[in-house]
Design a protein around this motif. Structure first.
Motif, PDB file in Angstrom:
ATOM      1  N   LEU A  80       0.853  -1.055   0.143  1.00 24.78           N
ATOM      2  CA  LEU A  80       0.048   0.072  -0.063  1.00 24.78           C
ATOM      3  C   LEU A  80       0.953   1.351   0.216  1.00 24.78           C
ATOM      4  CD1 LEU A  80      -2.834   0.961   0.353  1.00 24.78           C
ATOM      5  CD2 LEU A  80      -2.422   1.161   2.683  1.00 24.78           C
ATOM      6  N   LEU A  81       1.835   1.254   0.940  1.00 21.66           N
ATOM      7  CA  LEU A  81       2.876   2.445   0.997  1.00 21.66           C
ATOM      8  C   LEU A  81       3.673   2.478  -0.352  1.00 21.66           C
ATOM      9  CD1 LEU A  81       3.733   2.107   4.694  1.00 21.66           C
ATOM     10  CD2 LEU A  81       2.034   3.797   3.493  1.00 21.66           C
ATOM     11  N   ARG A  82       4.221   1.282  -0.904  1.00 24.17           N
ATOM     12  CA  ARG A  82       5.057   1.287  -2.048  1.00 24.17           C
ATOM     13  C   ARG A  82       4.057   1.923  -3.378  1.00 24.17           C
ATOM     14  NH1 ARG A  82       6.293  -3.509  -1.759  1.00 24.17           N
ATOM     15  NH2 ARG A  82       4.904  -4.376  -3.041  1.00 24.17           N
ATOM     16  N   GLY A  83       2.782   1.547  -3.264  1.00 24.11           N
ATOM     17  CA  GLY A  83       1.908   2.083  -4.450  1.00 24.11           C
ATOM     18  C   GLY A  83       2.119   1.435  -5.779  1.00 24.11           C
ATOM     19  N   GLY A  84       1.674   1.904  -6.605  1.00 27.79           N
ATOM     20  CA  GLY A  84       1.925   1.443  -8.105  1.00 27.79           C
ATOM     21  C   GLY A  84       2.172   2.463  -9.054  1.00 27.79           C
ATOM     22  N   ASP A  85       1.836   2.460 -10.469  1.00 30.15           N
ATOM     23  CA  ASP A  85       2.645   3.127 -11.453  1.00 30.15           C
ATOM     24  C   ASP A  85       2.552   4.446 -11.016  1.00 30.15           C
ATOM     25  OD1 ASP A  85       2.575   0.614 -12.650  1.00 30.15           O
ATOM     26  OD2 ASP A  85       1.180   0.809 -14.143  1.00 30.15           O
ATOM     27  N   GLY A  86       1.356   5.045 -10.378  1.00 31.73           N
ATOM     28  CA  GLY A  86       1.244   6.461  -9.935  1.00 31.73           C
ATOM     29  C   GLY A  86       1.760   6.636  -8.754  1.00 31.73           C
ATOM     30  N   GLY A  87       2.696   5.733  -8.081  1.00 33.18           N
ATOM     31  CA  GLY A  87       3.471   6.152  -6.707  1.00 33.18           C
ATOM     32  C   GLY A  87       2.583   5.417  -5.512  1.00 33.18           C
ATOM     33  N   PRO A  88       2.994   6.223  -4.571  1.00 30.66           N
ATOM     34  CA  PRO A  88       2.415   5.526  -3.239  1.00 30.66           C
ATOM     35  C   PRO A  88       0.836   5.867  -3.154  1.00 30.66           C
ATOM     36  CG  PRO A  88       4.486   6.824  -2.737  1.00 30.66           C
ATOM     37  CD  PRO A  88       4.051   6.975  -4.125  1.00 30.66           C
ATOM     38  N   ALA A  89       0.135   4.709  -2.666  1.00 29.79           N
ATOM     39  CA  ALA A  89      -1.339   5.140  -2.584  1.00 29.79           C
ATOM     40  C   ALA A  89      -1.799   5.881  -1.567  1.00 29.79           C
ATOM     41  CB  ALA A  89      -1.879   3.513  -2.740  1.00 29.79           C
ATOM     42  N   VAL A  90      -0.887   5.946  -0.692  1.00 28.21           N
ATOM     43  CA  VAL A  90      -1.514   6.528   0.870  1.00 28.21           C
ATOM     44  C   VAL A  90      -0.154   7.585   1.076  1.00 28.21           C
ATOM     45  CG1 VAL A  90      -1.909   6.055   3.201  1.00 28.21           C
ATOM     46  CG2 VAL A  90      -3.170   4.780   1.526  1.00 28.21           C
ATOM     47  N   GLU A  91      -0.576   8.899   1.547  1.00 28.68           N
ATOM     48  CA  GLU A  91       0.381   9.571   2.259  1.00 28.68           C
ATOM     49  C   GLU A  91       0.009   9.579   3.539  1.00 28.68           C
ATOM     50  OE1 GLU A  91       3.697  12.144   2.372  1.00 28.68           O
ATOM     51  OE2 GLU A  91       2.793  11.179   0.484  1.00 28.68           O
ATOM     52  N   PRO A  92       0.452   8.990   4.614  1.00 30.48           N
ATOM     53  CA  PRO A  92       0.002   8.924   5.938  1.00 30.48           C
ATOM     54  C   PRO A  92      -0.009  10.184   6.658  1.00 30.48           C
ATOM     55  CG  PRO A  92       1.716   7.038   5.609  1.00 30.48           C
ATOM     56  CD  PRO A  92       1.732   8.115   4.276  1.00 30.48           C
ATOM     57  N   GLY A  93      -1.227  10.531   7.373  1.00 30.77           N
ATOM     58  CA  GLY A  93      -1.366  11.798   7.809  1.00 30.77           C
ATOM     59  C   GLY A  93      -1.994  12.774   6.901  1.00 30.77           C
ATOM     60  N   ASP A  94      -2.007  12.593   5.577  1.00 32.81           N
ATOM     61  CA  ASP A  94      -2.585  13.501   4.683  1.00 32.81           C
ATOM     62  C   ASP A  94      -3.503  12.983   3.758  1.00 32.81           C
ATOM     63  OD1 ASP A  94      -3.277  15.507   3.024  1.00 32.81           O
ATOM     64  OD2 ASP A  94      -0.928  16.710   3.267  1.00 32.81           O
ATOM     65  N   PRO A  95      -4.802  12.858   3.827  1.00 33.83           N
ATOM     66  CA  PRO A  95      -5.713  12.341   2.977  1.00 33.83           C
ATOM     67  C   PRO A  95      -5.653  12.932   1.571  1.00 33.83           C
ATOM     68  CG  PRO A  95      -6.934  12.687   4.987  1.00 33.83           C
ATOM     69  CD  PRO A  95      -5.726  13.352   5.139  1.00 33.83           C
ATOM     70  N   ASP A  96      -5.491  14.618   1.575  1.00 31.12           N
ATOM     71  CA  ASP A  96      -5.648  15.177   0.278  1.00 31.12           C
ATOM     72  C   ASP A  96      -4.287  14.837  -0.604  1.00 31.12           C
ATOM     73  OD1 ASP A  96      -8.003  16.622   0.925  1.00 31.12           O
ATOM     74  OD2 ASP A  96      -6.986  18.058   2.065  1.00 31.12           O
ATOM     75  N   LEU A  97      -3.295  14.301  -0.095  1.00 28.25           N
ATOM     76  CA  LEU A  97      -2.321  13.848  -0.740  1.00 28.25           C
ATOM     77  C   LEU A  97      -2.228  12.442  -1.091  1.00 28.25           C
ATOM     78  CD1 LEU A  97       0.621  16.059   0.639  1.00 28.25           C
ATOM     79  CD2 LEU A  97      -0.735  16.521  -1.592  1.00 28.25           C
ATOM     80  N   SER A  98      -3.202  11.596  -0.780  1.00 26.43           N
ATOM     81  CA  SER A  98      -3.133  10.339  -1.015  1.00 26.43           C
ATOM     82  C   SER A  98      -3.944   9.774  -2.216  1.00 26.43           C
ATOM     83  CB  SER A  98      -3.931   9.647   0.297  1.00 26.43           C
ATOM     84  OG  SER A  98      -2.972   9.817   1.514  1.00 26.43           O
ATOM     85  N   LEU A  99      -3.286   9.094  -3.089  1.00 20.38           N
ATOM     86  CA  LEU A  99      -3.997   8.666  -4.542  1.00 20.38           C
ATOM     87  C   LEU A  99      -5.080   8.068  -4.192  1.00 20.38           C
ATOM     88  CD1 LEU A  99      -0.953   8.114  -6.574  1.00 20.38           C
ATOM     89  CD2 LEU A  99      -2.198   9.972  -6.577  1.00 20.38           C
ATOM     90  N   LEU A 100      -4.972   7.032  -3.215  1.00 21.86           N
ATOM     91  CA  LEU A 100      -6.427   6.048  -2.813  1.00 21.86           C
ATOM     92  C   LEU A 100      -7.550   6.905  -2.316  1.00 21.86           C
ATOM     93  CD1 LEU A 100      -7.433   3.183  -2.075  1.00 21.86           C
ATOM     94  CD2 LEU A 100      -6.389   3.780   0.402  1.00 21.86           C
TER      95      LEU A 100
END
Length: 739
Positions: A80-100
């Motif tokens: 989840l933290l590593r993410g996929g083609d677009g980068g990390p799926a989650v930015e812990p602490g910041d929903p607005d910067l989380s692709l998920l």
């Protein structure tokens, strides 16, 4: 669920928000400075996040299914933290910067899950989880699989589980020997002092009478003390002066109002729903206040806590002729209620809410985490979850007509919610199938209704709940309120301790399981819980008196160098912790000082920001759809779910509210008028009365001199000057803090 969107970020962009910078500039903590604990985050993950990932995402993004669309896998923390083609799926602490979060919000062309947008409450849960740091207990799939026992092997070591401190029935403990027996005023103090002795700390001296009077009055009634009662307490030299002062507060009708609000947090009290379609208010609760009034009355009447529990689960089965008592059923009957009634998915969510509020609120266990799989940390198999859910599947929420004049449907319900009391009643008894991975379309074996195995005499034959003619609610109530139940008294005593001392003995008040915190004073908690039942007869007032008259509670809040170096968090209780007033007590104190407080007990709800609304804040209207801005600004909990404590944030908006809101400015004017009316024309007399009303003490000579200088500087408009002075005192930290 596929997430492959990339997002450009400006080089060197800081994650510090503008609000945080402003808070730092003002010398205050940023929003969310005291967010949820790791245990709370993991509980949220298990109950709200993991089930959705399994149901909606794993088919396209998991090792188990052998697929990683967009290069993304979501079935381990690292992936989840590593993410996929677009980068990390989650930015812990910041929903607005989380692709998920971006994907499930449908904010861009990548909209997941593709089958349809998740409900707003689910999205909000994901946002909160990320905001809490995205806590995630999952390990790589191969390691996780190696730890899973074969299906035919016992997954839970019951003997080990039942030997845990939380699942052992509390018993009286022998008070330990201490260095200074003269300091010990109650059994509580012996256990506290023994820990301090071992750490090389001494307890603080007793607080001065004025500070103690203010502390006791707010803690027991949620209101400031009357100046005359403070002066009488100061000069009372009798040996039981504190006890007499406490007894007067326990007898006050405002005792029930203060303690009811704490219970309403736990029971996720609200008057509407988070989802309302148009102007369809058919699922709202316009008479919810009747449950609130029942709780206030129960605490004022000192209804034993075991009876308090029983009536909230089964009042209609215990005494069906007690019309007023039926309001107690609002504990379950005022829960979230969703459209698409009788849809399996919808009802499954409602059952989870009922299991959650009962298990966390009364037992301190996160049973709802076992909805999709055996609990990952505690001895709660999935079967136990569905056994309890079956009790609530055997009931219906019901709008019972208030009187014979109410128009009634064929079912016996009131046609209009305004003409009803909102309760629940038994329906057709139902044993649920276990839903495999929480999926209502994948049914496993039937789970007969029964109590939690770990709390039953025999784990292989848990206490049955209900039969072919009953839901099992009364059986459930009896099992929870059984004095042999190791959790019920412990959990409640711990909550009361936390209310009075500022921190509970078990920090995770609704999680006594493996992810919860261990007790700081286990023998003290056991002794109190055992005596609460055997000596106190489950009486809240007995318990509050036992704690409020103790030497531990009476200590001053002074912090010494030894405190800072040995016990900075005050876990050992070598001093009394300062506490900040919750919004209810703060607003009530403003009303009391201005002379506008309406002390009528009970009744319909009010708008707390209305300057003309003088009722206590416990009577505020509470909305799941849109929490009142004033309440939300001052850390009122989300009424969509059980809340086991208040966050404590310090934000610029709070001070701006105190400086600019019509509510505060109007009551500052009223306070200024009261000072003139009761203290006359002498400025010093007015200043003294202001301090006694707001701080329960006279002003110092320095404070008086500063006030006179300020008032003289604006002598051309004395009314405005006095109102501004009154508002400055209301905005002060001393007014907000219980010392």
């Amino acid at each position: 669920m596929r997430i492959a969107t990339t997002r450009a970020r400006r080089p060197g962009r800081s994650t510090t928000s503008a609000a945080a910078l402003l808070a730092i500039a003002l010398g205050s903590a940023p929003i969310g400075a005291e967010g949820g604990s790791d245990a709370e985050g993991l509980t949220l993950f298990e109950s709200k996040i993991r089930p959705v990932l399994i149901e909606q995402c794993y088919s396209c993004h998991s090792v188990e299914e052998g697929t990683a669309k967009g290069g993304l896998q979501l079935d381990t923390r690292d992936a989840l933290l590593r993410g996929g083609d677009g980068g990390p799926a989650v930015e812990p602490g910041d929903p607005d910067l989380s692709l998920l979060i971006e994907a499930i919000r449908y904010d861009t062309h990548v909209q997941m899950p593709p089958s349809g947008k998740l409900e707003s409450g689910v999205i909000a849960a994901f946002e909160e989880w990320v905001r809490m740091g995205a806590p995630d207990p999952r390990v790589p799939v191969d390691a996780e699989a190696a730890e899973v026992a074969p299906m035919d092997a016992p997954a839970i070591d019951w003997e080990s589980a039942r030997s845990s401190w939380a699942f052992s029935t509390p018993t009286r403990q022998e008070p330990p020997a201490v260095s200074d027996p003269t300091w010990v005023r109650s059994r509580v103090d012996a256990f506290v002092l023994a820990r301090l002795d071992a750490a090389g700390l001494s307890p603080n001296p007793e607080a001065d009478r004025r500070a103690l009077a203010r502390r006791l009055s707010f803690d027991l009634t949620g209101l400031p003390p009357e100046p005359a009662s403070v002066e009488a307490f100061v000069v009372d030299g009798g040996p039981d002066a504190v006890g007499r002062f406490v007894d007067g507060l326990l007898a006050s009708p405002h005792f029930g109002e203060r303690w009811a609000r704490a219970w309403l947090d736990l029971s996720r009290y609200a008057e509407d729903q988070a989802h309302i379609v148009g102007d369809d208010a058919s699922l709202c609760y316009p008479n919810a206040y009747r449950y609130r009034d029942w709780v206030i009355r129960a605490f004022n009447d000192d209804l034993p806590f075991d009876a308090f529990v029983r009536e909230q689960l089964a009042a209609d089965l215990i005494d069906p002729d007690d019309e007023e008592g039926l309001a107690a059923l609002g504990f379950v009957g005022l829960g979230p209620k969703y459209y698409r009634r009788n849809s399996p998915e919808v009802m499954a969510d409602e059952w989870e809410d009922r299991v959650d509020v009962v298990s966390r609120g009364l037992l301190g266990l996160t049973v709802a985490c076992a909805r999709c799989h055996d609990h990952k940390f505690d001895p709660i198999p999935t079967e136990d979850y569905y056994a309890l859910a079956g009790v609530f599947a055997s009931t219906v929420m019901f709008n019972r007509p208030l009187d014979d004049d109410a128009e009634t449907k064929k079912s016996g319900e009131a046609e209009e919610p305004e003409e009803a009391i909102h309760i629940l009643k038994d329906a057709e008894p139902t044993d649920l199938n276990i839903f495999i991975r929480g999926n209502v379309d994948q049914k496993g074996p039937v789970a007969r209704r029964h109590f939690l195995a770990v709390l039953s005499d025999r784990v292989d034959e848990p206490v049955p709940l209900g039969d072919d003619s009953s839901s099992g609610r009364r059986d459930l109530a009896e099992a929870i309120a059984d004095p042999e139940n190791p959790l019920t008294a412990r959990v409640f005593v711990n909550r009361v301790w936390g209310q009075l001392f500022g921190r509970p003995i078990v920090g995770t008040t609704s999680n006594f399981g493996a992810l919860g915190e261990p007790p700081t004073h286990p023998e003290l908690l056991d002794d109190l819980a055992a005596r609460f039942v055997s000596e106190g007869g489950w009486s809240l007032k007995w318990l509050v008196r036992e704690l409020a008259t103790s030497g531990t509670y009476r200590q001053s809040t002074d912090i010494t160098d030894e405190h800072r170096s040995i016990d900075p968090a005050n876990a050992l209780l070598g001093r009394m912790s300062r506490k900040r007033l919750p919004v209810e007590a703060w607003r009530d104190a403003v009303l009391d000082a201005s002379g506008a407080l309406d002390r009528t007990v009970g009744g319909p709800s009010i708008d707390p920001s209305d300057p003309e609304a003088g009722r206590r804040t416990v009577y505020s209207a509470v909305s799941r759809l849109e929490l009142h801005p004033m309440l939300a600004r001052f850390d009122f909990p989300d009424p969509n779910t059980h809340s086991d404590g208040r966050a404590r944030t310090t934000t610029p908006l709070q001070k701006l509210f105190v400086l600019n809101s019509p509510f505060v400015t109007r009551h500052a004017e009223r306070l200024a008028d009261r000072l003139a009316r009761e203290a006359g024309d002498d400025p010093s007399s007015r200043i003294e009365l202001a301090h006694r009303l707001l701080f329960s003490r006279p002003p110092s000579s320095t404070e008086e001199a500063l006030a006179l200088d300020f008032l003289d500087a604006d002598a051309g408009d004395p009314s405005r000057a006095w109102a501004t002075y009154a508002q400055a005192l209301i905005a002060s930290n001393e007014f907000l803090i219980i010392d």
